[in-house]
Design a protein around this motif. Structure first.
Motif, short mmCIF file in Angstrom:
data_model
loop_
_atom_site.label_atom_id
_atom_site.label_comp_id
_atom_site.label_asym_id
_atom_site.label_seq_id
_atom_site.Cartn_x
_atom_site.Cartn_y
_atom_site.Cartn_z
N HIS A 1 0.85 -1.20 0.00
CA HIS A 1 0.00 0.00 0.00
C HIS A 1 0.88 1.25 0.00
O HIS A 1 1.52 1.55 1.00
CB HIS A 1 -0.93 0.02 1.21
CG HIS A 1 -2.04 -0.98 1.10
ND1 HIS A 1 -1.90 -2.28 1.49
CD2 HIS A 1 -3.30 -0.87 0.60
CE1 HIS A 1 -3.03 -2.93 1.25
NE2 HIS A 1 -3.89 -2.10 0.71
N VAL A 2 0.89 1.91 -1.11
CA VAL A 2 1.76 3.07 -1.28
C VAL A 2 1.17 4.30 -0.59
O VAL A 2 1.88 5.10 0.01
CB VAL A 2 1.98 3.35 -2.79
CG1 VAL A 2 2.84 4.58 -2.99
CG2 VAL A 2 2.61 2.14 -3.45
N ASN A 3 -0.15 4.40 -0.68
CA ASN A 3 -0.82 5.62 -0.23
C ASN A 3 -0.88 5.69 1.31
O ASN A 3 -1.66 4.99 1.95
CB ASN A 3 -2.23 5.67 -0.82
CG ASN A 3 -2.83 7.06 -0.73
OD1 ASN A 3 -2.62 7.77 0.26
ND2 ASN A 3 -3.55 7.45 -1.76
N LYS A 4 -0.06 6.57 1.85
CA LYS A 4 0.04 6.69 3.31
C LYS A 4 -1.23 7.35 3.89
O LYS A 4 -1.58 7.12 5.04
CB LYS A 4 1.28 7.50 3.71
CG LYS A 4 2.58 6.99 3.11
CD LYS A 4 3.00 5.67 3.73
CE LYS A 4 4.41 5.26 3.39
NZ LYS A 4 4.60 4.77 2.01
#
Lengths: 303, 267
Positions: free
Chosen positions: B109-112
């Protein structure tokens, strides 16, 4: 197609370089053995590739896209350092949490990966009661859950018994052969890695000193008869008289490496009969471990 | 983000600590409720004294004008509410990091923003449940004691509980930011205790007084919690807007700080 491509990848802690301008290429379908001493920078490199650590310099491409690309990252599965597991839950619950985070709704997938790593029988046993090998296997199952195209495994066979190591090796080879899964794997058990990897990357003091294919490595590690004589030039003529297709290498004025499978006693006999003084002779057979150690001890870099 | 929320909700459901925290709070509040009931009820005291109990009660509401909402407010918001949230958030967030499970999540999951928002939303749902359970407990106990405490009207109760929850969301965001930046469970727990018990207020108030900025204390989250009950009867658009600005401002600020921290720091 390059699955992983790093360009001048660097990680600095203060003034200390942990990873030093690494240019790594892992091609589709490779099983990439990543070798290095403790603290050489293997885990740091793998963490940067997995997006768990920011690089100080350089860039990383996964499947031809930047490392922060959402879709590319969905295609990886990781096991870096210790497996990330909730100790108070059982194997199924741990996998279920990861499945939910990946959007996997089919529970069958959880049972499939449990079967793949032979943990189906673990049942309701909590992870905190697992042996180290079982935890490693569950960590691999977590990495495999999303059916990744790239599997990043850092010391995955740590703590496994020989039978467990064999099972994991066979599983990884199966995943690579049947599903074309690209695997990057670091391990200290070089003998095991040599049975598995198709390409090797050797890292020393943060620098990738060599990337070499299995074929190239086999070539370098090929068995040869080393002969120390007083006149290499004259010896070459004698050797070619013995066999026109003989494969040998003149190392220096007094040393020859003969790669062809010949009877060593015959060769030495011919040389002596021709008046060449044979000072010493021995068979040299290098495996990955010895090759790695020779690189570590040489202190020089190779491109 | 929905997937992350599903994961966090499942973890909440599977964790023993979810139920243990709730059970401990329910127990503490029940004891507190009964203690106050005894302290305010001379008949019970008289009856218990025949069994050897000795009572020394001071500072209690002898007129028995305390409403259930006031009692709930006194029980929950005297540092207790913020402390509960602090401990819960620290345990929930730090555990994921401690076990290393965060590596599995953040590698895919890239989106923090999704990661942080999911955590805050799921924990907010838990806190909402906790508020409801605690209030229902008070109502049931009150019912069992023949409505010893007078019951406020529904609108006031509803408004109070909703606003208390909204403030809780901002507090969750604050402690989430703390766990992202500090990471250490013991460190976060210590700070949560110091913050919730208000030990810092005297020092900060003194400094702000010297600087002529004493009014700033009226905009802290702790002040919003403690002053909430007084606000309910006089609630108008201006005060509500002011409250929402404070809650919204802090929520956005701390969420941003968390996202920034997670993006800048290595896992």
């Amino acid at each position: 197609m390059d699955v992983i491509k790093t360009k001048k990848l660097t990680k600095k802690y203060g003034q200390q370089l942990s990873v030093d301008h690494i240019d790594m290429v892992v091609k589709k379908g490779d099983i990439y053995g990543f070798i290095g001493r403790n603290g050489a920078g293997k885990s740091t490199t793998l963490k940067m590739i997995s997006g768990l650590m920011r690089s100080t310099e350089g860039n990383i491409e996964l499947f031809g896209k930047p490392v922060h690309d959402e879709m590319s990252r969905k295609r990886i599965g990781i096991l870096i350092e210790e497996p990330g597991l909730y100790p108070n839950m059982n194997a199924y619950d741990n996998l279920e949490l990861q499945a939910l985070s990946l959007g996997i709704t089919n529970k069958k997938r959880i049972y499939d990966v449990l079967a793949l790593v032979h943990l189906t029988s673990a049942g309701k046993k909590k992870v905190k009661n697992y042996s180290m090998g079982m935890k490693q296997r569950l960590g691999i199952a977590l990495a495999l859950l999303g059916n990744p195209d790239l599997l990043i495994l850092d010391e995955p066979i740590n703590g496994l018994d020989p039978e467990g190591i064999k099972e994991i090796r066979e599983t990884l080879i199966q995943l690579n052969k049947e599903y074309g899964m690209t695997i990057i794997i670091s391990s200290h058990i070089l003998g095991e890695l040599s049975k598995l990897a198709t390409t090797f990357g050797i890292i020393k003091d943060g620098q990738l000193i060599q990337q070499i294919s299995k074929e190239e490595l086999d070539e370098k590690c090929k068995e040869y008869l080393a002969v120390e004589i007083d006149n290499a030039q004259k010896a070459c003529v004698i050797l070619e008289n013995i066999d026109q297709n003989i494969e040998y290498e003149v190392v220096n004025q007094t040393t020859l490496h003969i790669y062809s499978q010949l009877n060593s006693a015959d060769v030495i006999g011919h040389l002596v009969n021709a008046g060449i003084a044979v000072i010493s002779s021995y068979f040299h057979n290098q495996d990955l471990e010895e090759y790695f150690l020779s690189l570590m001890e040489s202190g020089c870099s190779y491109d | 983000m929905i997937n992350l929320m599903r994961m966090d909700l499942k973890r909440l459901q599977k964790s023993k600590s979810t139920y243990v925290i709730l059970a401990v709070i329910v127990f503490i509040l029940a004891v507190q409720f009964l203690a106050v009931y005894v302290a305010l009820n001379p008949d019970i005291q008289k009856w218990l004294s025949t069994y050897g109990f000795i009572f020394q009660v001071s500072g209690v509401d002898k007129m028995r004008t305390l409403s259930i909402l006031q009692f709930f407010h006194l029980s929950m918001t005297q540092n207790f509410y913020v402390l509960i949230i602090g401990l819960f958030v620290v345990l929930f967030n730090c555990y994921e990091r401690e076990t290393g499970f965060i590596k599995n999540v953040l590698s895919t999951h890239v989106n923090k923003t999704h990661y942080i928002t999911s955590k805050i939303l799921v924990q907010s749902l838990y806190i909402m449940g906790l508020i409801l359970v605690c209030f229902i407990e008070f109502m049931i106990l009150n019912l069992g004691l023949g409505f010893f405490f007078k019951v406020d009207n529904f609108t006031e109760i509803f408004t109070y509980l909703i606003l208390l929850w909204f403030i809780g969301i901002a507090v969750i965001s604050m402690f989430t930011a703390l766990t992202v930046w500090l990471r250490s469970k013991s460190g976060c727990v210590s700070i949560a205790i110091v913050y919730a018990t208000g030990l810092w207020i005297m020092i900060v108030t003194t400094i702000l007084n010297i600087l002529g900025l004493a009014d700033l204390m009226n905009y802290t989250l702790l002040y919003q919690v403690t002053g909430l009950l007084d606000l309910i009867p006089i609630l108008d658009v201006t005060s509500l807007l002011r409250l929402f600005l404070v809650i919204g401002g802090f929520t956005i600020l701390y969420t941003t700080v968390s996202i920034f921290g997670l993006s800048k720091k290595d896992v």
